[in-house]
Write a protein that holds these residues in place. Structure first.
Motif, PDB file in Angstrom:
ATOM      1  N   GLN A 185      45.373  45.764  26.176  1.00  0.00           N
ATOM      2  CA  GLN A 185      44.596  46.702  27.307  1.00  0.00           C
ATOM      3  C   GLN A 185      45.454  47.851  27.460  1.00  0.00           C
ATOM      4  O   GLN A 185      46.836  47.520  27.651  1.00  0.00           O
ATOM      5  CB  GLN A 185      44.252  46.005  28.558  1.00  0.00           C
ATOM      6  CG  GLN A 185      43.444  44.788  28.363  1.00  0.00           C
ATOM      7  CD  GLN A 185      42.873  44.315  29.663  1.00  0.00           C
ATOM      8  OE1 GLN A 185      41.943  45.180  30.054  1.00  0.00           O
ATOM      9  NE2 GLN A 185      43.269  43.345  30.052  1.00  0.00           N
ATOM     10  N   ARG A 186      45.062  48.813  27.882  1.00  0.00           N
ATOM     11  CA  ARG A 186      45.663  49.932  28.600  1.00  0.00           C
ATOM     12  C   ARG A 186      45.879  49.739  30.121  1.00  0.00           C
ATOM     13  O   ARG A 186      45.250  48.920  30.678  1.00  0.00           O
ATOM     14  CB  ARG A 186      44.978  51.419  28.363  1.00  0.00           C
ATOM     15  CG  ARG A 186      44.726  51.900  27.038  1.00  0.00           C
ATOM     16  CD  ARG A 186      44.017  53.201  26.639  1.00  0.00           C
ATOM     17  NE  ARG A 186      42.553  52.310  26.990  1.00  0.00           N
ATOM     18  CZ  ARG A 186      41.513  53.017  26.532  1.00  0.00           C
ATOM     19  NH1 ARG A 186      41.463  54.485  26.328  1.00  0.00           N
ATOM     20  NH2 ARG A 186      40.285  52.891  26.855  1.00  0.00           N
ATOM     21  N   GLU A 187      46.627  50.579  30.746  1.00  0.00           N
ATOM     22  CA  GLU A 187      46.989  50.085  31.935  1.00  0.00           C
ATOM     23  C   GLU A 187      45.934  50.106  32.985  1.00  0.00           C
ATOM     24  O   GLU A 187      45.877  49.263  34.020  1.00  0.00           O
ATOM     25  CB  GLU A 187      48.094  51.293  32.686  1.00  0.00           C
ATOM     26  CG  GLU A 187      48.760  50.745  33.962  1.00  0.00           C
ATOM     27  CD  GLU A 187      49.965  51.678  34.208  1.00  0.00           C
ATOM     28  OE1 GLU A 187      50.310  51.493  35.318  1.00  0.00           O
ATOM     29  OE2 GLU A 187      50.170  52.433  33.640  1.00  0.00           O
ATOM     30  N   GLY A 188      44.800  50.793  32.861  1.00  0.00           N
ATOM     31  CA  GLY A 188      43.823  50.877  33.645  1.00  0.00           C
ATOM     32  C   GLY A 188      42.950  49.787  33.685  1.00  0.00           C
ATOM     33  O   GLY A 188      41.834  49.359  34.256  1.00  0.00           O
ATOM     34  N   GLY A 189      42.995  49.034  32.177  1.00  0.00           N
ATOM     35  CA  GLY A 189      42.323  47.937  32.006  1.00  0.00           C
ATOM     36  C   GLY A 189      41.058  48.187  30.880  1.00  0.00           C
ATOM     37  O   GLY A 189      40.408  49.262  31.082  1.00  0.00           O
ATOM     38  N   ASP A 190      40.655  47.504  29.953  1.00  0.00           N
ATOM     39  CA  ASP A 190      39.839  47.671  29.095  1.00  0.00           C
ATOM     40  C   ASP A 190      39.004  46.777  29.024  1.00  0.00           C
ATOM     41  O   ASP A 190      37.777  46.836  28.130  1.00  0.00           O
ATOM     42  CB  ASP A 190      40.659  47.775  27.735  1.00  0.00           C
ATOM     43  CG  ASP A 190      41.134  49.067  27.476  1.00  0.00           C
ATOM     44  OD1 ASP A 190      40.532  50.234  27.663  1.00  0.00           O
ATOM     45  OD2 ASP A 190      42.527  49.173  27.146  1.00  0.00           O
ATOM     46  N   TRP A 191      38.873  45.526  29.625  1.00  0.00           N
ATOM     47  CA  TRP A 191      37.880  44.574  29.589  1.00  0.00           C
ATOM     48  C   TRP A 191      37.873  43.730  30.640  1.00  0.00           C
ATOM     49  O   TRP A 191      38.912  43.670  31.229  1.00  0.00           O
ATOM     50  CB  TRP A 191      37.870  43.693  28.340  1.00  0.00           C
ATOM     51  CG  TRP A 191      39.065  42.802  28.413  1.00  0.00           C
ATOM     52  CD1 TRP A 191      40.359  42.832  27.828  1.00  0.00           C
ATOM     53  CD2 TRP A 191      39.228  41.201  28.803  1.00  0.00           C
ATOM     54  NE1 TRP A 191      41.115  41.668  27.955  1.00  0.00           N
ATOM     55  CE2 TRP A 191      40.553  40.715  28.656  1.00  0.00           C
ATOM     56  CE3 TRP A 191      38.071  40.407  29.237  1.00  0.00           C
ATOM     57  CZ2 TRP A 191      40.683  39.478  28.801  1.00  0.00           C
ATOM     58  CZ3 TRP A 191      38.297  39.132  29.949  1.00  0.00           C
ATOM     59  CH2 TRP A 191      39.883  38.770  29.586  1.00  0.00           C
ATOM     60  N   ILE A 192      36.830  43.289  31.110  1.00  0.00           N
ATOM     61  CA  ILE A 192      36.894  42.305  32.283  1.00  0.00           C
ATOM     62  C   ILE A 192      35.787  41.059  31.776  1.00  0.00           C
ATOM     63  O   ILE A 192      34.916  41.570  31.232  1.00  0.00           O
ATOM     64  CB  ILE A 192      36.278  42.766  33.787  1.00  0.00           C
ATOM     65  CG1 ILE A 192      35.022  43.557  33.410  1.00  0.00           C
ATOM     66  CG2 ILE A 192      37.454  43.915  34.204  1.00  0.00           C
ATOM     67  CD1 ILE A 192      34.518  43.995  34.939  1.00  0.00           C
ATOM     68  N   ASN A 193      35.877  39.916  32.516  1.00  0.00           N
ATOM     69  CA  ASN A 193      34.783  39.072  32.445  1.00  0.00           C
ATOM     70  C   ASN A 193      34.456  38.811  33.994  1.00  0.00           C
ATOM     71  O   ASN A 193      34.925  38.235  34.634  1.00  0.00           O
ATOM     72  CB  ASN A 193      35.522  37.537  32.001  1.00  0.00           C
ATOM     73  CG  ASN A 193      34.199  36.609  31.612  1.00  0.00           C
ATOM     74  OD1 ASN A 193      33.521  36.166  32.361  1.00  0.00           O
ATOM     75  ND2 ASN A 193      34.203  36.190  30.390  1.00  0.00           N
ATOM     76  N   TRP A 194      33.361  39.776  34.231  1.00  0.00           N
ATOM     77  CA  TRP A 194      32.859  39.571  35.485  1.00  0.00           C
ATOM     78  C   TRP A 194      31.720  38.653  35.817  1.00  0.00           C
ATOM     79  O   TRP A 194      30.735  38.337  35.024  1.00  0.00           O
ATOM     80  CB  TRP A 194      32.413  41.175  35.755  1.00  0.00           C
ATOM     81  CG  TRP A 194      31.595  41.693  37.049  1.00  0.00           C
ATOM     82  CD1 TRP A 194      32.351  41.378  38.236  1.00  0.00           C
ATOM     83  CD2 TRP A 194      30.510  41.943  37.395  1.00  0.00           C
ATOM     84  NE1 TRP A 194      31.480  41.775  39.091  1.00  0.00           N
ATOM     85  CE2 TRP A 194      30.285  42.181  38.717  1.00  0.00           C
ATOM     86  CE3 TRP A 194      29.443  42.264  36.396  1.00  0.00           C
ATOM     87  CZ2 TRP A 194      29.241  42.572  39.193  1.00  0.00           C
ATOM     88  CZ3 TRP A 194      28.349  42.856  37.292  1.00  0.00           C
ATOM     89  CH2 TRP A 194      27.969  42.802  38.499  1.00  0.00           C
ATOM     90  N   ILE A 195      31.719  37.923  36.999  1.00  0.00           N
ATOM     91  CA  ILE A 195      30.409  37.085  37.271  1.00  0.00           C
ATOM     92  C   ILE A 195      29.775  38.022  38.361  1.00  0.00           C
ATOM     93  O   ILE A 195      30.266  38.587  39.337  1.00  0.00           O
ATOM     94  CB  ILE A 195      30.971  35.721  38.177  1.00  0.00           C
ATOM     95  CG1 ILE A 195      31.891  34.755  36.968  1.00  0.00           C
ATOM     96  CG2 ILE A 195      29.847  35.104  38.362  1.00  0.00           C
ATOM     97  CD1 ILE A 195      32.422  33.782  37.593  1.00  0.00           C
ATOM     98  N   VAL A 196      28.322  38.087  37.839  1.00  0.00           N
ATOM     99  CA  VAL A 196      27.451  38.939  38.700  1.00  0.00           C
ATOM    100  C   VAL A 196      27.589  38.198  40.258  1.00  0.00           C
ATOM    101  O   VAL A 196      27.181  37.142  40.513  1.00  0.00           O
ATOM    102  CB  VAL A 196      26.163  39.000  38.157  1.00  0.00           C
ATOM    103  CG1 VAL A 196      25.161  39.908  38.849  1.00  0.00           C
ATOM    104  CG2 VAL A 196      26.036  39.296  36.746  1.00  0.00           C
ATOM    105  N   PRO A 197      27.948  39.077  41.248  1.00  0.00           N
ATOM    106  CA  PRO A 197      28.022  38.358  42.753  1.00  0.00           C
ATOM    107  C   PRO A 197      26.551  37.741  43.021  1.00  0.00           C
ATOM    108  O   PRO A 197      25.437  37.996  42.696  1.00  0.00           O
ATOM    109  CB  PRO A 197      28.294  39.660  43.413  1.00  0.00           C
ATOM    110  CG  PRO A 197      28.973  40.560  42.533  1.00  0.00           C
ATOM    111  CD  PRO A 197      28.385  40.516  41.365  1.00  0.00           C
TER     112      PRO A 197
END
Length: 245
Positions: A185-197
């Motif tokens: 990943q680059r410093e700003g972030g390149d992936w997330i595993n997001w749970i839809v609120p």
């Protein structure tokens, strides 16, 4: 959308044109292609509660009117895994492809995922349909997750007038992902595993190879002709990194 009988007839006639020209299985089994070291990066679970799915740029092209692919996949929770062209002195890590395996069987053929309303008569031999990216991001999204995402997006926008959902919401989540999992990943972030609120739905969101553009999506079929994978191809590794000849 259910394709018409006429469209399905045309689909069968040009089906050979829709196969993936790249040896996509190699992306997830070979340690190196075209002199580039490869690695696998697990984004974690992607939730597919109905089996009716689409692949879209979540910030620009994911709304409740976006049509899913006409081919359905097995419902459940699966892992989204990227083939990564590893960082070297010339460039950062790039995600060449992302795969979701629905079964343990090997895919012997890959065929482009379609909605069922494409103008098939216009497809040339070296073309594909794909999906558009304008925010440098993509996600694999079940229609139930799509609807939950749209509800969240609308509520957030209403509660945050004048704000940008990436800068004012997602950027901090990407930055946290980088802090916790900096590899590839680059410093700003390149992936997330997001749970839809407000839900239990996991929606991984990830960078798209070289950024904005149009990218093909393929369904993988096993030797029995049953669907076993979905693969997004962001980079043709041989074409991008191989010898010019």
């Amino acid at each position: 959308m259910k394709p018409t009988a006429e469209w399905l007839k045309s689909f069968k006639e040009i089906r050979e044109k829709l196969t993936c020209p790249a040896p996509i299985n190699n992306y997830f089994t070979m340690p190196e292609i075209a002199g580039k070291k490869l690695d696998l990066l697990d984004f974690g679970i992607v939730s597919i509660p109905t089996g009716v799915i689409l692949v879209r740029d979540p910030l620009c092209y994911l709304d409740c009117e976006e049509e899913p692919y006409f081919t359905e996949v097995p419902p459940g929770e699966f892992h989204a895994v990227a083939c990564v062209v590893s960082e070297d002195d010339s460039d950062c890590s790039r995600y060449a492809a992302v795969r979701v395996q629905f079964t343990k069987k090997e895919a012997v053929t890959f065929e482009e995922a379609l909605i069922g309303n494409e103008n098939l008569s216009e497809l040339e031999d070296d073309e594909y349909y794909g999906f558009n990216v304008d925010a440098g991001l993509a996600c694999i999204c079940d229609i139930a997750v799509r609807d939950a995402f749209c509800e969240f997006y609308d509520d957030w926008s209403e509660s945050n007038p004048g704000k940008n959902i990436y800068d004012d919401y997602f950027a901090a989540i990407f930055a946290k992902s980088y802090a916790e999992n900096p590899k590839h990943q680059r410093e700003g972030g390149d992936w997330i595993n997001w749970i839809v609120p407000g839900t239990i739905y996991h929606l991984p969101i990830f960078q798209t190879g070289f950024g904005d553009g149009t990218y093909p999506v393929y369904f993988g079929y096993d030797a029995d002709g049953k669907i076993c994978q979905l693969v997004i191809q962001f980079i043709d590794i041989d074409l991008a990194y191989g010898d010019e000849d």
